[in-house]
Write a protein that holds these residues in place. Structure first.
Motif, short mmCIF file in Angstrom:
data_model
loop_
_atom_site.label_atom_id
_atom_site.label_comp_id
_atom_site.label_asym_id
_atom_site.label_seq_id
_atom_site.Cartn_x
_atom_site.Cartn_y
_atom_site.Cartn_z
N ALA A 19 43.81 45.83 28.25
CA ALA A 19 44.25 44.99 27.90
C ALA A 19 44.34 44.12 28.97
CB ALA A 19 45.24 45.50 26.54
N PHE A 20 44.81 44.43 29.35
CA PHE A 20 45.57 42.89 30.66
C PHE A 20 44.66 42.68 30.97
CE2 PHE A 20 46.44 42.36 35.33
CZ PHE A 20 47.69 41.78 35.04
N VAL A 21 43.46 43.41 31.70
CA VAL A 21 41.88 43.23 32.95
C VAL A 21 41.09 42.22 31.56
CG1 VAL A 21 40.01 43.29 33.26
CG2 VAL A 21 42.14 45.05 33.87
N ARG A 22 41.36 42.49 30.16
CA ARG A 22 40.65 41.33 28.80
C ARG A 22 41.09 40.36 28.86
NH1 ARG A 22 35.71 43.96 27.22
NH2 ARG A 22 35.36 46.19 27.44
N GLU A 23 42.37 40.86 28.60
CA GLU A 23 43.07 39.21 28.52
C GLU A 23 43.26 38.59 29.43
OE1 GLU A 23 46.00 40.73 25.41
OE2 GLU A 23 44.47 41.93 24.76
N VAL A 24 43.98 38.92 30.93
CA VAL A 24 44.83 38.50 31.39
C VAL A 24 43.98 38.01 32.77
CG1 VAL A 24 46.38 37.81 33.05
CG2 VAL A 24 46.94 39.10 30.65
N VAL A 25 42.75 38.41 32.97
CA VAL A 25 42.13 38.71 34.13
C VAL A 25 40.57 37.87 33.83
CG1 VAL A 25 41.24 39.97 36.52
CG2 VAL A 25 43.04 40.09 35.23
N ALA A 26 39.97 38.18 32.63
CA ALA A 26 38.98 38.08 32.69
C ALA A 26 38.68 36.13 32.79
CB ALA A 26 38.77 38.24 31.91
N PRO A 27 40.05 35.45 32.03
CA PRO A 27 39.74 33.90 32.12
C PRO A 27 40.00 33.52 33.52
CG PRO A 27 41.12 34.90 30.47
CD PRO A 27 41.15 36.23 31.36
N TYR A 28 40.43 33.94 34.37
CA TYR A 28 40.39 33.55 36.16
C TYR A 28 39.11 33.82 36.55
CZ TYR A 28 45.40 33.77 36.56
OH TYR A 28 47.10 33.67 36.60
N GLU A 29 38.04 34.36 35.65
CA GLU A 29 36.73 34.35 36.68
C GLU A 29 36.16 33.19 37.11
OE1 GLU A 29 36.08 38.87 34.61
OE2 GLU A 29 34.81 36.83 33.51
N ARG A 30 36.50 31.96 36.15
CA ARG A 30 36.06 30.88 36.35
C ARG A 30 37.19 29.84 37.16
NH1 ARG A 30 31.35 29.47 32.99
NH2 ARG A 30 31.65 30.56 31.69
N ASP A 31 38.00 30.62 37.90
CA ASP A 31 38.93 30.39 39.26
C ASP A 31 38.12 29.54 40.13
OD1 ASP A 31 41.08 29.85 40.85
OD2 ASP A 31 42.43 30.32 39.09
N PRO A 32 38.01 27.88 40.70
CA PRO A 32 38.21 27.93 41.75
C PRO A 32 38.16 28.44 43.11
CG PRO A 32 39.47 26.21 41.05
CD PRO A 32 39.19 27.26 40.02
N ARG A 33 39.34 29.25 42.87
CA ARG A 33 39.69 29.99 44.39
C ARG A 33 38.98 30.89 44.30
NH1 ARG A 33 45.87 30.42 42.47
NH2 ARG A 33 45.03 30.56 40.59
N ARG A 34 38.09 31.27 43.95
CA ARG A 34 37.08 32.19 44.55
C ARG A 34 36.02 31.87 45.47
NH1 ARG A 34 33.82 33.97 39.67
NH2 ARG A 34 32.86 34.74 40.25
N THR A 35 35.97 32.27 46.21
CA THR A 35 34.93 31.66 47.47
C THR A 35 34.43 32.69 47.54
OG1 THR A 35 36.17 32.42 49.61
CG2 THR A 35 37.12 30.75 48.73
N PRO A 36 33.07 31.94 48.53
CA PRO A 36 31.85 32.91 48.70
C PRO A 36 32.35 34.46 49.52
CG PRO A 36 31.70 30.33 49.43
CD PRO A 36 32.76 30.71 49.17
N HIS A 37 34.08 33.89 50.76
CA HIS A 37 33.86 35.44 51.17
C HIS A 37 35.10 36.44 50.41
CE1 HIS A 37 32.34 33.66 54.97
NE2 HIS A 37 31.89 33.79 54.40
N GLY A 38 35.52 36.17 48.96
CA GLY A 38 36.01 36.66 47.81
C GLY A 38 37.35 35.89 47.57
N PRO A 39 38.07 35.99 47.03
CA PRO A 39 38.94 35.20 46.05
C PRO A 39 39.88 35.27 47.29
CG PRO A 39 38.67 37.31 44.54
CD PRO A 39 37.83 37.66 45.98
N SER A 40 40.23 33.85 47.29
CA SER A 40 41.47 33.09 48.12
C SER A 40 42.85 34.11 47.78
CB SER A 40 41.41 31.93 47.45
OG SER A 40 42.88 32.08 46.68
N ASP A 41 43.70 34.46 49.05
CA ASP A 41 44.74 35.22 49.22
C ASP A 41 46.16 34.41 47.83
OD1 ASP A 41 44.08 37.35 51.02
OD2 ASP A 41 44.60 36.43 52.27
N ALA A 42 45.39 33.46 47.98
CA ALA A 42 46.62 32.63 46.51
C ALA A 42 46.23 33.26 45.55
CB ALA A 42 46.69 31.19 46.66
N LEU A 43 44.83 32.98 45.20
CA LEU A 43 44.44 33.76 44.05
C LEU A 43 44.72 35.38 43.49
CD1 LEU A 43 43.31 33.89 40.88
CD2 LEU A 43 40.55 34.34 42.46
N ALA A 44 44.49 35.86 44.69
CA ALA A 44 45.21 37.59 44.39
C ALA A 44 46.66 38.02 44.59
CB ALA A 44 44.76 38.18 45.78
#
Length: 391
Positions: A19-44
């Motif tokens: 429930a958490f992954v589908r409802e809370v995490v999935a919307p972050y999949e378009r977050d601009p803090r996803r970089t070519p070398h992985g999600p930023s530490d701020a996003l994490a």
């Protein structure tokens, strides 16, 4: 009565994680803090804060410090993998999950308090320094080729060498370093960053789900207190095997979750998209691909559950985890490829996670041992078993 499915506690934890992954995490999949070398530490950090508040951070390790069984872990980690960001958010991602397992199994009480606690609490990331540059003849799938060396100097060990493809080294707070002493391989726990550990560059790789990416690292005269050795001197390869089989299987768990979600997206697309007078799914060429996905996903799930059961007996499960790694990674690659094909142009775009899942699983076929290395290892076992049968 024998337990034939997930335990009640695994079902309960898995439901909350899903429930958490589908409802809370999935919307972050378009977050601009996803970089070519992985999600930023701020996003994490933001994702982990939300998981902590929801009570699903590090769900495979219970409040008393005990670990779910491997079969229970399989159920929960598949749910965490329903988004490429899910394992990062709930703290079940590689390499941290495998490193936590290893420290929990081998670490002294002092090492656990200092290095394990921050990982379990999601306050630090970790890196496992084993692989070395191929150009220098260093260790890769064959750790016996280790070039990084360590020598005792009083109450310290001094380490020198270079490492390659070190996941998450950039930004990690805890490192586990493998180096070779005269008596054999050793493992050390270190605080990061350290001026003696220099990141030469972060590689551009096909995958992009792990913070810090994969780095080339130079280690120059790193001094480590002797009490930060993990376990006993010369036992590093044996300890690595304690980590590698469960960690190999954990990759299978997480990416089965991701492939399941990609399949869901492809099914939704095929049922909504019309061509030549009917929905795509009504064309056999498309419908059959999705049917084959169901078969591969179920086979992957069963293979994981079987191997997890072997590990739960206390066995190292070396051969079993090799079989699972080959079968699951190859099956999930077929699933991801079909999802891309079903969705056409949309499948190769960044409009959904399908193209990322395809990239990540392609890398997974190499990481934690390429398919061919595992098959070679299994062939050696077949020959050895045959020889012993004739004796």
């Amino acid at each position: 009565m024998t337990q034939t499915g997930p335990s009640d506690r695994a079902l309960e934890i898995g439901a909350r994680v899903e429930a958490f992954v589908r409802e809370v995490v999935a919307p972050y999949e378009r977050d601009p803090r996803r970089t070519p070398h992985g999600p930023s530490d701020a996003l994490a950090a933001e994702l982990k804060d939300r998981a902590r508040a929801a009570g699903v951070l590090t769900p495979h390790i219970l409040a008393d410090g005990s670990h779910l069984t491997q079969r229970e872990t399989a159920w929960v980690l598949r749910k965490s993998g329903l988004s490429p960001l899910g394992p990062l958010a709930v703290n079940t991602a590689a390499p941290d999950e495998g490193n936590m397992y290893l420290i929990g199994k081998v670490g002294s009480p002092a090492i656990k308090a200092r290095f394990l606690a921050p990982l379990v609490e999601g306050r630090a990331r970790s890196a496992f320094f084993m692989t070395e540059p191929a150009s220098e003849g260093g260790a890769g799938s064959d750790p016996s080729m280790m070039k990084t060396i360590c020598r005792r100097d009083g109450e310290h060990w001094v380490i020198n060498g270079r490492k390659a493809f070190i996941t998450g080294a950039d930004g990690a707070g805890v490192g586990i370093i493998m180096a070779k002493a005269q008596e054999g391989a050793c493992l050390f726990l270190v605080d990061l960053p350290d001026p003696a550990i220099r990141i030469e560059r972060v590689l551009d790789t096909i995958d992009s789900s792990m913070p810090g990416g994969h780095a080339i690292v130079a280690i120059d005269d790193l001094r480590v207190p002797a009490d930060q050795m993990l376990g006993e001197s010369g036992e590093g390869l044996r300890y690595a095997q304690i980590r590698l089989s469960p960690a190999r299987l954990s990759h299978c768990m997480r990416w089965t979750g991701a492939a399941t979600r990609a399949h869901e997206i492809a099914v939704d697309y095929a049922c909504r998209r019309h061509a030549f007078g009917k929905p795509l799914i009504d064309h056999e060429g498309v419908g059959f691909m999705l049917a084959e996905n169901l078969i591969d996903l179920k086979q992957a799930e069963l293979m994981i559950d079987w191997c997890a059961g072997v590990l739960d007996t206390g066995s190292l499960g070396t051969a079993e985890s090799s079989m699972a790694k080959v079968a699951v990674s190859e099956a999930l690659m077929r699933v991801a490829d079909r999802c891309v094909q079903v969705m056409g142009g949309t499948g190769v775009s960044g409009d959904t996670i399908v193209e990322q899942v395809f990239r990540e699983i392609r890398a997974f076929r190499i990481y934690d041992g390429p398919t061919e290395v595992h098959k070679w290892s299994l062939a050696k076992k077949i020959k050895r078993d045959h020889r012993e049968g004739e004796a």
